[in-house]
Design a protein around this motif. Structure first.
Motif, PDB file in Angstrom:
ATOM      1  N   LYS A   7       0.828  -1.201   0.000  1.00 50.13           N
ATOM      2  CA  LYS A   7       0.000   0.000   0.000  1.00 50.13           C
ATOM      3  C   LYS A   7       0.868   1.259   0.000  1.00 50.13           C
ATOM      4  CE  LYS A   7      -3.787  -0.226   2.675  1.00 50.13           C
ATOM      5  NZ  LYS A   7      -4.596  -0.541   3.865  1.00 50.13           N
ATOM      6  N   TRP A  10       2.235   1.707  -3.500  1.00 49.41           N
ATOM      7  CA  TRP A  10       1.217   2.237  -4.403  1.00 49.41           C
ATOM      8  C   TRP A  10       0.994   3.725  -4.162  1.00 49.41           C
ATOM      9  CZ3 TRP A  10      -2.764  -2.266  -3.609  1.00 49.41           C
ATOM     10  CH2 TRP A  10      -2.354  -3.369  -4.368  1.00 49.41           C
ATOM     11  N   LYS A  11       0.994   4.130  -2.889  1.00 45.45           N
ATOM     12  CA  LYS A  11       0.801   5.545  -2.576  1.00 45.45           C
ATOM     13  C   LYS A  11       1.959   6.377  -3.114  1.00 45.45           C
ATOM     14  CE  LYS A  11      -0.029   8.744   1.236  1.00 45.45           C
ATOM     15  NZ  LYS A  11       0.503   9.808   0.438  1.00 45.45           N
ATOM     16  N   LEU A  73      -5.593   1.383  -3.948  1.00 45.76           N
ATOM     17  CA  LEU A  73      -5.526   1.669  -2.519  1.00 45.76           C
ATOM     18  C   LEU A  73      -6.911   1.669  -1.890  1.00 45.76           C
ATOM     19  CD1 LEU A  73      -2.852   4.492  -2.427  1.00 45.76           C
ATOM     20  CD2 LEU A  73      -2.701   2.278  -1.300  1.00 45.76           C
TER      21      LEU A  73
END
Length: 78
Positions: A7, A10-11, A73
């Motif tokens: 996560k 991805w952010k 997300l």
């Protein structure tokens, strides 16, 4: 813990793609303003406008990629 790393990755990617898109958008606006000045030769304006279109397409594609990561997300948070 690997899910949290994924996560976070991805952010970071979404943030990077948004930054790239913003830079390309700003550059294309700057170049477009340059085409409005009467000092540039008319035959060079065609190439400059082509470059602006390419930059805008690149900016749009980076925004799309950022949105894909943001959707990932949101899906993992649900």
């Amino acid at each position: 813990m690997p899910v949290e790393r994924q996560k976070q990755s991805w952010k970071e990617k979404a943030d990077d793609y948004k930054m790239f898109a913003g830079v390309l958008l700003a550059l294309s606006v700057f170049l477009y303003i340059g085409t409005l000045l009467p000092t540039i030769a008319p035959e060079k304006k065609v190439y400059l406008l082509g470059l602006i279109v390419i930059l805008l397409i690149g900016s749009f594609s980076f925004f799309q990629r950022a949105m894909q990561y943001i959707r990932l997300l949101r899906e993992t948070d649900e």
